[in-house]
Design an enzyme around this catalytic site. Structure first.
Site, PDB file in Angstrom:
ATOM      1  CD1 TRP A 217      -2.353  -2.117   1.672  1.00  0.00           C
ATOM      2  CD2 TRP A 217      -3.081  -0.973  -0.114  1.00  0.00           C
ATOM      3  NE1 TRP A 217      -3.440  -2.780   1.150  1.00  0.00           N
ATOM      4  CE2 TRP A 217      -3.904  -2.112   0.059  1.00  0.00           C
ATOM      5  CE3 TRP A 217      -3.342  -0.112  -1.177  1.00  0.00           C
ATOM      6  CZ2 TRP A 217      -4.974  -2.402  -0.792  1.00  0.00           C
ATOM      7  CZ3 TRP A 217      -4.409  -0.405  -2.030  1.00  0.00           C
ATOM      8  CH2 TRP A 217      -5.210  -1.530  -1.827  1.00  0.00           C
TER       9      TRP A 217
ATOM     10  CE  LYS B 278      -8.934  -2.656   3.518  1.00  0.00           C
ATOM     11  NZ  LYS B 278      -8.249  -1.734   2.615  1.00  0.00           N
TER      12      LYS B 278
ATOM     13  CG  ASP C 202      -3.480   4.357   3.641  1.00  0.00           C
ATOM     14  OD1 ASP C 202      -4.581   4.252   4.220  1.00  0.00           O
ATOM     15  OD2 ASP C 202      -3.166   3.666   2.644  1.00  0.00           O
TER      16      ASP C 202
HETATM   17  C1  LIG Z   1      -7.666  -1.270   1.495  1.00  0.00           C
HETATM   18  C2  LIG Z   1      -6.574  -0.270   1.575  1.00  0.00           C
HETATM   19  C3  LIG Z   1      -6.441   0.778   0.642  1.00  0.00           C
HETATM   20  C4  LIG Z   1      -7.346   0.921  -0.556  1.00  0.00           C
HETATM   21  O1  LIG Z   1      -8.578   1.367  -0.167  1.00  0.00           O
HETATM   22  P1  LIG Z   1      -9.719   1.740  -1.224  1.00  0.00           P
HETATM   23  O2  LIG Z   1     -10.696   2.469  -0.360  1.00  0.00           O
HETATM   24  O3  LIG Z   1     -10.222   0.455  -1.763  1.00  0.00           O
HETATM   25  O4  LIG Z   1      -9.117   2.589  -2.279  1.00  0.00           O
HETATM   26  C5  LIG Z   1      -5.414   1.675   0.818  1.00  0.00           C
HETATM   27  N1  LIG Z   1      -4.555   1.579   1.841  1.00  0.00           N
HETATM   28  C6  LIG Z   1      -4.643   0.581   2.756  1.00  0.00           C
HETATM   29  C7  LIG Z   1      -3.660   0.520   3.863  1.00  0.00           C
HETATM   30  C8  LIG Z   1      -5.653  -0.374   2.637  1.00  0.00           C
HETATM   31  O5  LIG Z   1      -5.742  -1.360   3.532  1.00  0.00           O
END
Ligand SMILES: *Cc1c(COP(=O)(O)O)cnc(C)c1O
Length: 293
Positions: free
Chosen positions: A34, A128, A104
Site C-alpha cells: 500500500w 475495514k 494512510d
Molecule cells: C484497502 C486499503 C487501501 C485501498 O482502499 P480503497 O478504499 O479500496 O481505495 C489503501 N490503503 C490501505 C492501507 C488499505 O488497507
C-alpha cells in the site's frame, strides 16, 4: 474532518495534488504494497522520495523511526500505519519537526487510541474498520485543507470539501449513516482503549498458535512489527497452504487465503471480528497442525 468518496486510492492522488507544490518534495516510508501504491501515485504529480524502506527485509518489518530521513524542502512525510497485505503495523509514530506527517490508516483506524495531534492529515477508506465502502474519512489540520493549488480539479481539492462541510455534491449518505452506527457501537464497546485491549487479546490467540507450532506455521512479520489487524503466515509448502485454506473454509472461516500478490495465509481481525472467532481459528490451527505436522 472530511467525508469524501473515491476510497483511499483517491487519497493517494489527492494528497500530492493538494500538498506537494513544485519545488518541494514528499518523503514516503516504504513498508509494503500500500505504501508503494501511494508512492507511485505521488510520483505522477511531483518529486517523491523514499524516506525509509524495509524492502531489503522483504517488508517484514516497520523501519526504525530513527531511520526516517527527511530531506530539505520536504512538504510532507507519508506513512502507512498498517500494511494490510504484509501484516506489519507501526507501534509508535515518528515526531517530525516542522514537516506534516500524513498517514494512510485505512486498515487500522479506530483499532487503538492514536494521538492525532502528531499528524497533519490522516485518511482511511471506511470498509475495514468504519463501515461499508463508499465513504473515505480525512482528518486534517485546518491549514492543510484551506487553500489547494489553483490547477486542481474542483472535486479533488481539499478546500472544496472543507469549505462546504463535505456537502459540495451529493455525499454517500448510506455509507455515512452506517458509519455513524459503527461509531455508536464502538462507543458502546468501551471506546478505543477497550477495543485496543480486545484486539490485542484476539491477535494474541492467533500469534500464539503460530509461536507454539515449532515452525509449522511461520509468521511473516518480525515479532516487533506484527499487525493487530492482519496476521500473515506461511506453511512449509504451497500445497499445504492450499489444504489449510480449503479446510478452514469448510469449517466456516472466510478469506484466510493471503492476498493474491503475496500468497500464503492471512487472518484479518478487524474490530468487527469477535474474540470467539479468533479463538476458534487458533483451535483450528492447532488441530490442523496435529493432523499435518
Ligand atoms: C484497502 C486499503 C487501501 C485501498 O482502499 P480503497 O478504499 O479500496 O481505495 C489503501 N490503503 C490501505 C492501507 C488499505 O488497507
Amino acid at each position: 474532518m472530511l467525508f469524501l468518496q473515491g476510497g483511499a486510492s483517491t487519497q493517494f492522488a489527492m494528497v500530492p495534488m493538494n500538498l506537494l507544490p513544485a519545488g518541494k518534495k514528499a518523503g514516503y516510508v516504504l513498508t509494503g504494497s500500500w505504501a508503494d501504491k501511494a508512492y507511485k501515485e505521488a510520483k505522477l504529480f511531483g518529486n517523491a522520495y523514499a524516506a525509509a524502506s524495509s524492502e531489503a527485509d522483504k517488508f517484514t518489518r516497520i523501519p526504525s523511526l530513527s531511520d526516517i530521513v527527511v530531506e530539505p524542502d520536504t512538504a510532507y512525510v507519508h506513512i502507512t500505519s498498517n500494511e494490510t497485505i504484509g501484516g506489519i503495523q507501526f507501534k509508535e509514530f515518528p515526531t517530525l519537526s516542522g514537516v506534516p506527517l500524513i498517514a494512510d490508516m485505512s486498515s487500522d483506524i479506530l483499532s487503538r487510541p492514536v494521538d492525532v495531534s502528531k499528524f497533519g492529515l490522516i485518511y482511511a477508506g471506511a470498509q475495514k474498520n468504519l463501515g461499508p465502502s463508499g465513504v473515505t474519512v480525512v482528518i486534517a489540520r485546518d491549514e492543510l485543507v484551506q487553500e489547494s493549488p489553483k490547477s486542481v480539479a474542483t472535486m479533488l481539492r481539499y478546500d472544496t470539501h472543507a469549505g462546504n462541510d463535505s456537502l459540495y455534491n451529493t455525499p454517500p449518505v448510506y455509507s455515512v449513516y452506517m458509519m455513524n452506527l459503527v461509531l455508536q457501537w464502538l462507543r458502546d464497546q468501551g471506546g478505543l482503549a477497550a477495543i485496543e485491549q480486545r484486539n490485542a487479546e484476539k491477535t494474541d490467540l492467533i500469534y500464539g498458535a503460530i509461536d507454539r507450532s515449532g515452525g509449522f506455521y511461520r509468521g511473516v512479520a518480525q515479532p516487533d512489527s506484527r499487525s493487530r489487524m492482519n496476521i500473515t503466515f506461511r506453511l512449509a509448502s504451497e500445497e499445504l497452504e492450499k489444504r489449510f485454506a480449503k479446510e478452514s473454509e469448510q469449517q466456516g472461516f472466510v478469506g484466510l487465503k493471503g492476498h493474491r500478490s503475496v500468497g500464503g495465509l492471512r487472518a484479518s481481525t478487524y474490530n468487527a471480528v469477535t474474540y470467539e472467532a479468533c479463538k476458534a481459528l487458533a483451535e483450528f490451527m492447532d488441530d490442523f497442525r496435529q493432523r499435518n505436522g
